[in-house]
Design a protein around this motif. Structure first.
Motif, PDB file in Angstrom:
ATOM      1  N   GLY A  13      36.446  38.946  39.568  1.00  0.00           N
ATOM      2  CA  GLY A  13      36.720  40.371  39.663  1.00  0.00           C
ATOM      3  C   GLY A  13      37.769  40.824  38.672  1.00  0.00           C
ATOM      4  O   GLY A  13      38.184  40.088  37.787  1.00  0.00           O
ATOM      5  N   THR A  14      38.195  42.056  38.845  1.00  0.00           N
ATOM      6  CA  THR A  14      39.247  42.648  38.009  1.00  0.00           C
ATOM      7  C   THR A  14      40.543  42.668  38.817  1.00  0.00           C
ATOM      8  O   THR A  14      40.524  42.475  40.036  1.00  0.00           O
ATOM      9  CB  THR A  14      38.870  44.087  37.638  1.00  0.00           C
ATOM     10  N   PRO A  15      41.673  42.940  38.189  1.00  0.00           N
ATOM     11  CA  PRO A  15      42.902  43.102  38.970  1.00  0.00           C
ATOM     12  C   PRO A  15      42.756  44.179  40.059  1.00  0.00           C
ATOM     13  O   PRO A  15      43.239  43.997  41.174  1.00  0.00           O
ATOM     14  CB  PRO A  15      43.945  43.494  37.919  1.00  0.00           C
ATOM     15  N   ASP A  16      42.050  45.266  39.740  1.00  0.00           N
ATOM     16  CA  ASP A  16      41.832  46.319  40.739  1.00  0.00           C
ATOM     17  C   ASP A  16      41.008  45.805  41.912  1.00  0.00           C
ATOM     18  O   ASP A  16      41.280  46.149  43.063  1.00  0.00           O
ATOM     19  CB  ASP A  16      41.139  47.527  40.110  1.00  0.00           C
ATOM     20  N   ASP A  17      39.981  44.973  41.635  1.00  0.00           N
ATOM     21  CA  ASP A  17      39.181  44.391  42.713  1.00  0.00           C
ATOM     22  C   ASP A  17      40.042  43.518  43.619  1.00  0.00           C
ATOM     23  O   ASP A  17      39.925  43.575  44.842  1.00  0.00           O
ATOM     24  CB  ASP A  17      38.046  43.515  42.153  1.00  0.00           C
ATOM     25  N   GLN A  84      48.800  46.363  31.663  1.00  0.00           N
ATOM     26  CA  GLN A  84      47.846  45.265  31.595  1.00  0.00           C
ATOM     27  C   GLN A  84      47.735  44.732  30.176  1.00  0.00           C
ATOM     28  O   GLN A  84      47.800  45.488  29.206  1.00  0.00           O
ATOM     29  CB  GLN A  84      46.467  45.718  32.067  1.00  0.00           C
ATOM     30  N   SER A  89      48.364  41.457  34.536  1.00  0.00           N
ATOM     31  CA  SER A  89      48.357  42.862  34.927  1.00  0.00           C
ATOM     32  C   SER A  89      49.441  43.056  35.976  1.00  0.00           C
ATOM     33  O   SER A  89      49.515  42.290  36.950  1.00  0.00           O
ATOM     34  CB  SER A  89      46.984  43.241  35.494  1.00  0.00           C
ATOM     35  N   TYR A 116      49.186  40.081  38.629  1.00  0.00           N
ATOM     36  CA  TYR A 116      47.928  39.351  38.572  1.00  0.00           C
ATOM     37  C   TYR A 116      47.836  38.612  37.244  1.00  0.00           C
ATOM     38  O   TYR A 116      48.254  39.133  36.215  1.00  0.00           O
ATOM     39  CB  TYR A 116      46.745  40.329  38.679  1.00  0.00           C
ATOM     40  N   LYS A 118      45.039  36.204  34.836  1.00  0.00           N
ATOM     41  CA  LYS A 118      43.654  35.770  34.661  1.00  0.00           C
ATOM     42  C   LYS A 118      43.663  34.245  34.665  1.00  0.00           C
ATOM     43  O   LYS A 118      44.275  33.622  33.809  1.00  0.00           O
ATOM     44  CB  LYS A 118      43.063  36.317  33.370  1.00  0.00           C
ATOM     45  N   GLY A 122      39.198  33.448  37.605  1.00  0.00           N
ATOM     46  CA  GLY A 122      39.181  34.902  37.462  1.00  0.00           C
ATOM     47  C   GLY A 122      40.560  35.462  37.770  1.00  0.00           C
ATOM     48  O   GLY A 122      41.539  34.732  37.881  1.00  0.00           O
ATOM     49  N   TRP A 123      40.662  36.767  37.911  1.00  0.00           N
ATOM     50  CA  TRP A 123      41.943  37.412  38.189  1.00  0.00           C
ATOM     51  C   TRP A 123      42.423  37.021  39.580  1.00  0.00           C
ATOM     52  O   TRP A 123      41.646  37.025  40.530  1.00  0.00           O
ATOM     53  CB  TRP A 123      41.810  38.927  38.096  1.00  0.00           C
TER      54      TRP A 123
END
Length: 149
Positions: A13-17, A84, A89, A116, A118, A122-123
């Motif tokens: 996922g992303t940091p937001d996820d 970020q 991030s 966060y 990577k 993943g993140w």
């Protein structure tokens, strides 16, 4: 096929996820979902408002398990500001927390920073640092700096 938020945290996922999944886990008192957000590193760190520094997954898990024994945590991230880069991030934000009192539901505010990285998975979250806030923290102070080129 659409992945669930938990799968996004587990797979990458992303940091937001990851941030969304972290707060969802707090709302659901789901320790497995919450710990899936954290990096698998010895030096991950968590500081709760007014608390000491917790280093490592074992200490972090134990503290959240104790919190969840009293129920879920209704913390809502607001006014998230992000910095970020390719592999990290930093999200600094205000958490609006619903607290049950004898007079009913009240709002409390916490100032938090979530970091966060990577990782090969993943993140993942590597730091959550929260400090007590006040109702004044419901609004940001100051203005965004202007950059001149």
């Amino acid at each position: 096929m659409k992945r669930s938020k938990l799968q996004a945290a587990v797979v990458g996922g992303t940091p937001d996820d990851i941030e969304h999944t972290f707060y969802e886990a707090l709302h659901n008192a789901d320790i497995g979902q919450l710990m899936a957000c954290w990096a698998e590193e010895d030096d991950i760190v968590c500081v709760h408002p007014g608390g000491g520094r917790l280093i490592g997954a074992g200490a972090i898990r134990s503290t959240f398990e104790a919190m969840f024994n009293n129920g879920s945590v209704q913390a809502f991230p607001e006014r998230v500001h992000k910095v970020q880069s390719l592999a990290s991030s930093v999200h600094h934000l205000v958490e609006r927390v619903e607290v049950i009192t004898p007079q009913g539901v009240r709002q409390a505010y916490v100032i938090a920073t979530n970091v966060y990285h990577k990782t090969p998975q993943g993140w993942r979250m590597v730091a959550h640092h929260a400090s007590p806030g006040t109702s004044k923290d419901a609004a940001d102070v100051g203005a965004k700096p202007t950059v001149f080129h």
